[in-house]
Write a protein that holds these residues in place. Sequence first.
Motif, PDB file in Angstrom:
ATOM      1  N   LEU A 209     -24.610  -0.862   8.705  1.00 42.76           N
ATOM      2  CA  LEU A 209     -24.596  -2.541   9.121  1.00 42.76           C
ATOM      3  C   LEU A 209     -24.296  -3.104   7.860  1.00 42.76           C
ATOM      4  O   LEU A 209     -23.685  -4.243   7.648  1.00 42.76           O
ATOM      5  N   ARG A 210     -25.348  -2.899   6.779  1.00 40.41           N
ATOM      6  CA  ARG A 210     -25.397  -3.743   5.550  1.00 40.41           C
ATOM      7  C   ARG A 210     -23.922  -3.298   4.871  1.00 40.41           C
ATOM      8  O   ARG A 210     -23.330  -4.428   4.168  1.00 40.41           O
ATOM      9  N   THR A 212     -20.667  -2.687   6.144  1.00 41.35           N
ATOM     10  CA  THR A 212     -19.792  -3.581   6.893  1.00 41.35           C
ATOM     11  C   THR A 212     -19.957  -5.025   6.865  1.00 41.35           C
ATOM     12  O   THR A 212     -19.252  -5.800   6.528  1.00 41.35           O
ATOM     13  N   PHE A 213     -21.374  -5.421   6.775  1.00 40.33           N
ATOM     14  CA  PHE A 213     -21.614  -6.924   6.504  1.00 40.33           C
ATOM     15  C   PHE A 213     -20.969  -7.330   5.256  1.00 40.33           C
ATOM     16  O   PHE A 213     -20.502  -8.428   5.181  1.00 40.33           O
ATOM     17  N   ASP A 214     -21.415  -6.702   4.018  1.00 37.04           N
ATOM     18  CA  ASP A 214     -20.804  -6.824   2.661  1.00 37.04           C
ATOM     19  C   ASP A 214     -19.363  -7.055   2.827  1.00 37.04           C
ATOM     20  O   ASP A 214     -18.768  -7.906   2.261  1.00 37.04           O
ATOM     21  N   CYS A 217     -18.045 -10.169   4.707  1.00 33.70           N
ATOM     22  CA  CYS A 217     -18.099 -11.204   4.321  1.00 33.70           C
ATOM     23  C   CYS A 217     -17.153 -11.289   3.279  1.00 33.70           C
ATOM     24  O   CYS A 217     -16.908 -12.638   2.664  1.00 33.70           O
ATOM     25  N   CYS A 227     -25.954  -7.070   0.575  1.00 35.05           N
ATOM     26  CA  CYS A 227     -26.755  -6.516   1.673  1.00 35.05           C
ATOM     27  C   CYS A 227     -26.979  -4.805   1.138  1.00 35.05           C
ATOM     28  O   CYS A 227     -28.279  -4.429   1.391  1.00 35.05           O
ATOM     29  N   ALA A 238     -28.007 -12.505   7.483  1.00 31.09           N
ATOM     30  CA  ALA A 238     -27.440 -11.021   8.061  1.00 31.09           C
ATOM     31  C   ALA A 238     -28.712 -11.057   9.130  1.00 31.09           C
ATOM     32  O   ALA A 238     -28.432 -10.728  10.468  1.00 31.09           O
ATOM     33  N   GLU A 242     -28.247 -11.200  13.247  1.00 33.14           N
ATOM     34  CA  GLU A 242     -28.407 -10.308  14.283  1.00 33.14           C
ATOM     35  C   GLU A 242     -29.423 -10.702  15.341  1.00 33.14           C
ATOM     36  O   GLU A 242     -29.177 -10.599  16.672  1.00 33.14           O
ATOM     37  N   ILE A 339     -16.960 -12.088  11.400  1.00 27.94           N
ATOM     38  CA  ILE A 339     -18.123 -11.451  10.830  1.00 27.94           C
ATOM     39  C   ILE A 339     -18.512 -10.380  12.346  1.00 27.94           C
ATOM     40  O   ILE A 339     -18.773  -9.428  12.150  1.00 27.94           O
ATOM     41  N   ARG A 343     -18.144  -6.910  11.508  1.00 28.61           N
ATOM     42  CA  ARG A 343     -19.689  -6.182  10.986  1.00 28.61           C
ATOM     43  C   ARG A 343     -20.098  -5.158  12.114  1.00 28.61           C
ATOM     44  O   ARG A 343     -20.383  -3.986  11.690  1.00 28.61           O
ATOM     45  N   ASP A 344     -20.147  -5.533  13.126  1.00 26.79           N
ATOM     46  CA  ASP A 344     -20.835  -4.755  14.243  1.00 26.79           C
ATOM     47  C   ASP A 344     -20.207  -3.475  14.847  1.00 26.79           C
ATOM     48  O   ASP A 344     -20.811  -2.636  14.636  1.00 26.79           O
TER      49      ASP A 344
END
Length: 559
Positions: A209-210, A212-214, A217, A227, A238, A242, A339, A343-344
Amino acid sequence: MINTSNNPASIFSSDDLNAATGNHSPAKRLYILQEIQILEIFIAITVFIAIHSLTQKKRHGLPVWPGLGMLPSLLLNGLPSNLYEWLTNVLLHQNGTFRFKGPCLSSLNCVITSDPRNLEYILKTNFPNFPKGHYFHDTVRDLLGDGIFSVDDETWQRQRKTASIEFHSTKFRQLTTESLLELVHGRLLLVLEEAINKSSPIDLQDILLRLTFDNVCMIAFGVDPGCLSPDLPEIPFAKAFEDATEATVLRFVTPTCVWKAMRFMNLGMERKLTISIKGVDEFADNVIRTRKKELSLHCDDDQKTKKRSDLLTVFMRLKDDNGQPFSDKFLRDICVNFILAGRDTSSVALSWFFWLLDRNPVVEERILEEICKVVGQREEQVIKRKGEIESCLIFKPEEIKKMEYLQAALSEALRLYPSVPVDHKEVIEDDIFPDGTVLKKGTKVIYAIYAMGRMEAIWGEDCKDFKPERWLRDGRFMSESAYKFTAFNGGPRLCLGKDFAYYQMKFVAASIIYRYRVKVVEDHPVVPKLALTMYMKHGLKVNLYRRHETEIMKYMKIS
């Protein structure tokens, strides 16, 4: 001695009545008898209602209770356990479609289907009659605003057209691949190595998750939240994002009047949602403000700024129908929606994929074999002559494309555990599904993507087995119909990022599998969480083990 007279009270002895009443008054005895009769009537009515409600199960799939509908079954059996498995079992017994009847005047009444014929009708054949609808938009608006996943008609079309052009541009493709490479080799592998050196388990879902979040973004905002830094810091945005998605999905199983009242009074989950959305908005507003300042200061002389291809910058350069720049609120909605999508979905899919690999070591072995054979086709030497694995090996885009069995395995994971387990539509005009289900105007329709992967009528008797081979024809990956395999949606709303999602998942999976064996911690509970996307409720605790060079060399062709 038993009195056999016709008086109902005669079945009780006078001593019994005296004991119950405490005296010999006829009025008292009559009062007791009336209470007994009322109790008998109440029990009779209760038994009748229960029998009547339970007999509805055969016809409707679930008991239908007066005034409450099917809500008791949802509360007692669906929500406390695995809601998606519960829905699957109901659909299996109802030939793929059933009506969920909620309490009177509630927002829970809907038609739930997993029939591919119905999905094709919804997503393509009669697409205009099945928008997201007012109910969906009203429910998610606080979080997603007027972004691409919550709106219909011209607003949706404009966003999709702009995003589609950008997604297919050379600059954007280069940005996504370069940022992914940097994140995997500059951060992900370092974090995994640190876990091995410490011999400690990690939550792989959190790590992914960190990652794909980075990545998203960078793509959506053009900023790096960090992240996946080695110390794995908690990023307020983040966490807020969530929490907001979790609170939002609870609205779908709560009567609208209830959650709106809770929002008005700022109670419970609605209080949590309000706080979380403030965190999301603060981050987005700060990024938008900073980017506007950058563009205004450097628009004439900074070539690097001009070449930016993140979605935020692209939409900032556009004008609305009145020739005016888009509002900050609109820009915020655009980025938050992307996002959610970027991300998810990939991280959740990869989490279930690695869990399935742990349970199916033969599949893992075949993936490793394919990776080694693809890399072994390189002209340059990738294995040192003394036998060491080249730890800095980086997969090329064309090599990722050749990993067809890996793509089959990822597709099989998505079939069984789709990142978006259910989706929502609303009927504009009276209609009829291909399976004969009658739909009235305003009916909410839920299509159960998770359940579709477990239907023998769709996938055969081995539908619950993890079997990547079902996706291969003569060794080549062959995709299925989007109305049979709906993990990426279908029709006009087919996921714009499908190709990138596969590339991202394949690149990350291959980079990990080539270097490590991933073993789930013994007895770690793995169940889906009730959210907009199908997180693992308790994360994915794993131990990592370095891949021994002999495992690689037996498949690698060394010149």
